[in-house]
Design an enzyme around this catalytic site. Structure first.
Site, PDB file in Angstrom:
ATOM      1  N   CYS A 152       0.817  -1.208   0.000  1.00 33.27           N
ATOM      2  CA  CYS A 152       0.000   0.000   0.000  1.00 33.27           C
ATOM      3  C   CYS A 152       0.852   1.259   0.000  1.00 33.27           C
ATOM      4  O   CYS A 152       2.078   1.218   0.115  1.00 33.27           O
ATOM      5  CB  CYS A 152      -0.934   0.012   1.210  1.00 33.27           C
ATOM      6  SG  CYS A 152      -0.093  -0.220   2.774  1.00 33.27           S
ATOM      7  N   GLY A 198      -0.789   0.282  -4.767  1.00 29.70           N
ATOM      8  CA  GLY A 198      -1.992  -0.444  -4.388  1.00 29.70           C
ATOM      9  C   GLY A 198      -3.161  -0.045  -5.250  1.00 29.70           C
ATOM     10  O   GLY A 198      -3.510   1.130  -5.323  1.00 29.70           O
ATOM     11  N   ASN A 229       1.424   1.306   6.116  1.00 28.93           N
ATOM     12  CA  ASN A 229       2.124   0.605   5.041  1.00 28.93           C
ATOM     13  C   ASN A 229       3.143  -0.313   5.677  1.00 28.93           C
ATOM     14  O   ASN A 229       4.005   0.131   6.423  1.00 28.93           O
ATOM     15  CB  ASN A 229       2.824   1.609   4.115  1.00 28.93           C
ATOM     16  CG  ASN A 229       3.683   0.927   3.060  1.00 28.93           C
ATOM     17  OD1 ASN A 229       3.443  -0.214   2.715  1.00 28.93           O
ATOM     18  ND2 ASN A 229       4.683   1.636   2.567  1.00 28.93           N
ATOM     19  N   GLY A 230       3.052  -1.597   5.383  1.00 31.42           N
ATOM     20  CA  GLY A 230       3.972  -2.570   5.957  1.00 31.42           C
ATOM     21  C   GLY A 230       3.232  -3.811   6.381  1.00 31.42           C
ATOM     22  O   GLY A 230       2.161  -4.131   5.863  1.00 31.42           O
ATOM     23  N   TYR A 260      12.010  -2.124  -7.859  1.00 31.55           N
ATOM     24  CA  TYR A 260      10.720  -2.254  -8.529  1.00 31.55           C
ATOM     25  C   TYR A 260       9.597  -1.416  -7.940  1.00 31.55           C
ATOM     26  O   TYR A 260       8.852  -0.776  -8.665  1.00 31.55           O
ATOM     27  CB  TYR A 260      10.297  -3.735  -8.517  1.00 31.55           C
ATOM     28  CG  TYR A 260       8.934  -4.010  -9.111  1.00 31.55           C
ATOM     29  CD1 TYR A 260       8.712  -3.828 -10.470  1.00 31.55           C
ATOM     30  CD2 TYR A 260       7.881  -4.451  -8.314  1.00 31.55           C
ATOM     31  CE1 TYR A 260       7.456  -4.078 -11.031  1.00 31.55           C
ATOM     32  CE2 TYR A 260       6.628  -4.703  -8.861  1.00 31.55           C
ATOM     33  CZ  TYR A 260       6.414  -4.518 -10.221  1.00 31.55           C
ATOM     34  OH  TYR A 260       5.187  -4.753 -10.768  1.00 31.55           O
TER      35      TYR A 260
END
Length: 487
Positions: A19, A45, A124-125, A264
């Site tokens: 996300c 996301g 996020n994580g 990426y």
């Protein structure tokens, strides 16, 4: 119920970031800026997104929707329901929580009403001890509304005895293991926190009289915000219209930022650790050419993530760069695949080979990774069908041999091609003339570590390549996951 973007055969064979988070304080109609920021973070996301705002007269307001930001949070009728000078948002791709059909209850930000006022949080994580925490909290009377690991933080905050929301958040996060970059908000404050290892990114920006927090610098650019600095590993910032306060509530540890953000996940126009993501990826191609030379006629990227590395490979090797594969930029979420026959053409719907360029040529294909290998095989077949004389794969990351437990959707280890086969076996399986990956040392050099990887003290989290997890994935271990054997 609104449809989510369907998965696509090309995208199913890529690792996916969980996300992106974004927040703004101190500007009129902050939610409009958040929507723009989330649009810039859409690559992190695509399943769903949410925005929470606070207005002194109307209080807290929220909107959560499935699908892309552009299809939801660009509508005036919706954005008018999110007034106020402070707002946070989140775009989601599920790793923790429910799989398959995402439930609206799992879409962040999450909101909690505490004795000293409300607070919303976006994460996020991945919390690696979430199962243990959830079990403990449920036994103590907590009632969970979602399957997301992030909700544990709200419940831990609710049980804290600290006097204000930032202190309660510190209290809660000291119980949490894993990786987290968080944006949160109260009625008047914007809060940002990174875990002590700094695995996932978070940056601070300045806009007019206000401030912004973002997963990446590219989202600051889209709202015209000035990049100020990265939030440090283990740092909490509490931001009001009066300025930024900084705290360090956790035990100091050596940073282990996710190196795959360079390869990426992040957009190439972002800055990570003071380095251009694009330039790091171009340098990966330079290192690849030095480590794995091959006699060929063309260097072609697998679009779009392989492009900077292919440019670097071409520049270093002297072999001409060419767009041998063209990506259909309009393969949108509304496309219908009505039959299995059509679905089997999935990669061709996304990518097409430039036949006039490829025919009779020895082609080097540069891609960012090989996960399951299914897409790589299909792309190779397309190149050969177009008349290529030879096909050589060069991969801009080391072999992906281990799953990530820190916020990246990774297949189980037995589904990772590199965990089951040697490089030569993968080459034969893919049916290409040669297959080579950048070394872990080469990747580190490209990311700015001139001496390569220090095995005693790595500068990055590279667990997906090395199997060396900087935080033990305790929930997974309890479920039977086997860590890498000590050498």
């Amino acid at each position: 119920m609104q449809e989510m973007p369907p998965s696509h055969p090309f995208d199913d064979d890529k690792l996916k970031e969980e996300c992106g988070v974004f927040g703004v304080v101190g500007v009129k109609d902050a939610a409009n800026f958040v929507a723009l920021g989330l649009h810039a973070l859409q690559h992190r996301g695509q399943e769903a997104g949410g925005i929470v705002s606070h207005d002194p007269e109307q209080g807290f307001n929220s909107a959560r929707r499935f699908g892309y930001v552009r299809d939801n949070f660009t509508k005036a009728s919706l954005m008018e329901t999110l007034p106020g000078p402070v707002s946070i948002g989140h775009v989601r791709y599920s790793t923790a929580g429910s799989k398959g059909q995402t439930a609206i209850r799992d879409v962040q930000p999450f909101f909690g009403e505490f004795s000293m006022g409300g607070a919303a949080i976006a994460h996020n994580g991945n919390i690696t001890n979430a199962n243990a925490l959830r079990k403990e909290l449920i036994e103590r009377g907590s009632i969970f509304q979602s399957s997301s690991d992030s909700e544990c933080i709200i419940h831990l905050m609710a049980r804290s005895l600290q006097r204000n929301i930032p202190e309660r958040m510190k209290d809660a996060l000291r119980r949490v293991e894993g990786a987290f970059s968080i944006v949160a908000m109260t009625r008047t404050k914007l809060i940002g926190v990174r875990d002590p290892l700094g695995v996932r990114p978070l940056v601070l920006g300045k806009i007019a009289d206000g401030y912004a927090l973002s997963s990446e610098t590219c989202a600051l650019d889209i709202i015209g915000a000035e990049f100020v600095r990265e939030i440090e590993p283990g740092e909490m910032v509490v931001i009001t219209e009066h300025g930024v306060e900084s705290f360090h509530p956790f035990e100091k540890k050596k940073s282990r930022f996710c190196i795959f953000e360079h390869v990426y996940f992040s957009r190439p126009d972002s800055i990570l650790g003071g380095r251009s993501v694009y330039e790091t990826r171009r340098q990966i191609g330079v290192e690849l050419a030095r480590e794995t030379p091959v006699d060929a006629d063309l260097v072609c990227p697998v679009p779009d993530s392989g492009t900077p590395a292919a440019i670097g490979f071409s520049q270093e090797s002297g072999i001409p760069y060419a767009m041998g594969i063209i990506r259909n930029q309009y393969m949108g979420r509304t496309f219908i695949e009505p039959t299995e026959q059509i679905r089997n053409m999935g990669v061709r719907l996304k990518l097409n080979v430039n036949r006039a360029l490829i025919k009779g040529k020895r082609v080097i294909l540069v891609d960012d990774s090989v996960v399951r290998g299914t897409t790589s095989r299909k792309i190779k077949e397309m190149i050969l069908d177009a008349g290529a004389a030879e096909v050589h794969f060069r991969i801009a990351s080391p072999p992906t041999m281990w799953p990530c437990f820190y916020g990246v959707d990774t297949p189980e280890r037995d589904k990772l091609l590199a965990a089951q086969m040697s490089e030569d076996e993968m080459c034969a399986y893919l049916g290409v003339d040669s297959l080579k990956f950048i070394s872990l040392d080469g990747l580190y050099r490209a990311a700015g570590e001139a001496k390569g990887r220090d095995p005693k003290s790595p500068a990055y989290c590279d667990a997906c390549f090395s199997g060396e997890y900087p935080v033990a994935p305790s929930d997974k271990i309890e479920a039977g996951f086997q860590l890498k054997a000590a050498e």
